[in-house]
Design an enzyme around this catalytic site. Structure first.
Site, PDB file in Angstrom:
ATOM      1  CG  HIS A  51      -1.905  -1.357   1.190  1.00 56.01           C
ATOM      2  ND1 HIS A  51      -1.639  -2.153   2.078  1.00 56.01           N
ATOM      3  CD2 HIS A  51      -3.080  -1.228   0.444  1.00 56.01           C
ATOM      4  CE1 HIS A  51      -2.761  -2.870   1.820  1.00 56.01           C
ATOM      5  NE2 HIS A  51      -3.341  -2.429   0.909  1.00 56.01           N
ATOM      6  CG  ASP A  54       1.766  -1.547   3.450  1.00 51.40           C
ATOM      7  OD1 ASP A  54       1.490  -1.277   4.580  1.00 51.40           O
ATOM      8  OD2 ASP A  54       1.191  -2.045   2.561  1.00 51.40           O
ATOM      9  CG  HIS A 215     -12.057 -10.330  -2.292  1.00 58.73           C
ATOM     10  ND1 HIS A 215     -11.135  -9.027  -2.714  1.00 58.73           N
ATOM     11  CD2 HIS A 215     -11.610 -10.283  -1.124  1.00 58.73           C
ATOM     12  CE1 HIS A 215     -10.502  -8.795  -1.876  1.00 58.73           C
ATOM     13  NE2 HIS A 215     -10.905  -9.441  -0.643  1.00 58.73           N
ATOM     14  CG  ASP A 250     -11.634 -10.901   3.203  1.00 60.90           C
ATOM     15  OD1 ASP A 250     -11.458 -11.916   2.839  1.00 60.90           O
ATOM     16  OD2 ASP A 250     -10.966  -9.820   2.756  1.00 60.90           O
ATOM     17  CG  ASP A 285      -4.505 -10.179   0.740  1.00 53.69           C
ATOM     18  OD1 ASP A 285      -3.979 -10.243   1.785  1.00 53.69           O
ATOM     19  OD2 ASP A 285      -5.052  -9.327   0.064  1.00 53.69           O
TER      20      ASP A 285
HETATM   21  C1  XUL Z   1      -8.853  -6.776   1.506  1.00 51.27           C
HETATM   22  C2  XUL Z   1      -7.861  -6.914   0.314  1.00 51.27           C
HETATM   23  C3  XUL Z   1      -6.683  -5.857   0.408  1.00 51.27           C
HETATM   24  C4  XUL Z   1      -6.030  -5.629  -1.162  1.00 51.27           C
HETATM   25  C5  XUL Z   1      -5.055  -4.635  -1.293  1.00 51.27           C
HETATM   26  O1  XUL Z   1      -9.690  -7.475   1.242  1.00 51.27           O
HETATM   27  O2  XUL Z   1      -7.604  -7.847  -0.219  1.00 51.27           O
HETATM   28  O3  XUL Z   1      -5.652  -6.258   1.165  1.00 51.27           O
HETATM   29  O4  XUL Z   1      -5.496  -6.755  -1.645  1.00 51.27           O
HETATM   30  O5  XUL Z   1      -5.504  -3.297  -0.862  1.00 51.27           O
HETATM   31 MN    MN Z   2      -6.380  -8.906  -1.642  1.00 48.44          MN
END
Ligand code: XUL
Ligand code: MN
Length: 346
Positions: A51, A54, A215, A250, A285
């Protein structure tokens, strides 16, 4: 562990998380950036995602010149370690200016903040040597339908994409859709929406997508189908593999943790469609379970990679001919068992 030389792996600093959830504080000590970089190297990963804050902590309190200076220092540090910055993403969900959304805020001053911050993210990406900017549109959506006009919000999102594309002619934008959390309904909930809005931008060829397994599952979709769909457009520019146990918060579980077959099918389409051949990274992630002890704080990453590597082997050794015979005979009953037997190793 099996080797899959075609793939390059990456992770973000936020994936070394400390166990905080909405109901309780951290369960592991925070680690420095240097510690995370060393851990990433120890794991044998090739890249790091960032980010904007970051890359440059406390970014809002720093002048543009200072931000670029710190980004340059980071680039040196990454080059020295042989680690590539995979992408940079504007974090448009923490700051008070983004409480009512960023690009789709009802307040024009706050929309301007979001676009300016995104342009700065692009400048950081350029310094870090990546042309990829990821947009997770966290707060672009509504808690209640009457608070925003969906048609206007679509126009505002396109305006923001165009402003970013105009800021730097080389940058590519990868939209990371997520249907909910933190919002009730997000405006860009699926890959179909991401690719459709890309078509409204001034330069559609520079707007693509990033698929995150969790997601897609939260949208009630099969991540493998989402990957196939994006690959058909040549628009899958990054990937966040993880897992998700149904329609809950999530979870960002280790890859394959909730549904090994769904994970296998993702790897199978990556193999079939040649994901990674243009330098795209496989990113995990994932977050450690809250219960994870500090001494096990990297296992979610090494385990995700191990599962991925083993599923690559499973995809490469899949009895394709036998499967095609069953498909031709419309014998999906035995096809189902063939897949299960292959995964179970019998
Ligand atoms: C949120 C997510 C974030 C993005 C990056 O659910 O996955 O961490 O990957 O902004
Ligand atoms: Mn992500």
């Amino acid at each position: 562990m099996a080797k899959s030389p075609r793939y390059r792996f990456c992770v973000g600093p936020w994936n070394f998380s400390e166990g905080r959830d909405p109901y309780g504080p951290e369960t592991r000590p925070a680690q420095s950036f240097d510690w995370k970089l060393a851990a990433l190297k120890e794991l044998g990963f090739d890249g790091m995602m960032f980010h904007d804050d970051d890359a440059v902590p406390e970014i809002d309190s720093k002048s543009p010149a200072q931000v670029l200076k710190e980004a340059k220092e980071l680039r040196k540090r990454l080059d020295g370690e042989g680690i590539k910055a995979e992408m940079v993403a504007p974090r448009l969900w923490f700051h008070p200016n983004t409480i009512d959304g960023a690009y789709t805020s009802n307040d024009p001053k706050q929309r301007r903040y979001a676009v300016d911050r995104s342009k700065q993210t692009i400048d950081i990406a350029r310094v870090l040597g990546t042309d990829l900017v990821v947009l997770w549109l966290a707060r672009e959506g509504t808690y209640l339908r009457e608070s925003k006009d969906g048609r206007r919000s679509t126009d505002l999102l396109v305006e923001a994409l165009d402003a970013m594309l105009a800021h730097d002619k080389r940058i590519r934008l990868a939209i990371e859709p997520k249907p909910n959390e933190p919002m009730d309904h997000a405006y860009i909930p699926t890959i179909g929406h991401a690719l459709a809005i890309a078509g409204l931008a001034k330069d559609p060829s520079r707007v693509g997508c990033l698929i995150e397994s969790a997601h897609a599952i939260l949208a009630g979709l099969d991540p493998a189908d989402e990957i196939d769909f994006a690959m058909a457009f040549g628009k899958l520019w990054s990937l966040h593999l993880n897992d998700q146990n149904g329609l809950k918060f999530d979870q960002d579980k280790p890859f394959g943790s909730a549904n090994l077959r769904v994970a296998f099918n993702q790897v199978r389409v990556l193999e079939r469609t040649g994901y990674g051949k243009n330098g795209e990274f496989v990113c995990f992630d994932v977050h450690p379970f809250r219960t994870t002890k500090p001494e096990h704080a990297l296992k979610h990453l090494s385990n995700s990679r191990e599962t991925f590597e083993r599923l690559v082997e499973k995809a490469r050794s899949f009895p394709e001919k036998a499967a095609q015979k069953l498909v031709a005979d419309r014998n999906y009953q035995d096809l189902d068992q063939l897949v299960l037997n292959h995964l179970m190793g019998t």
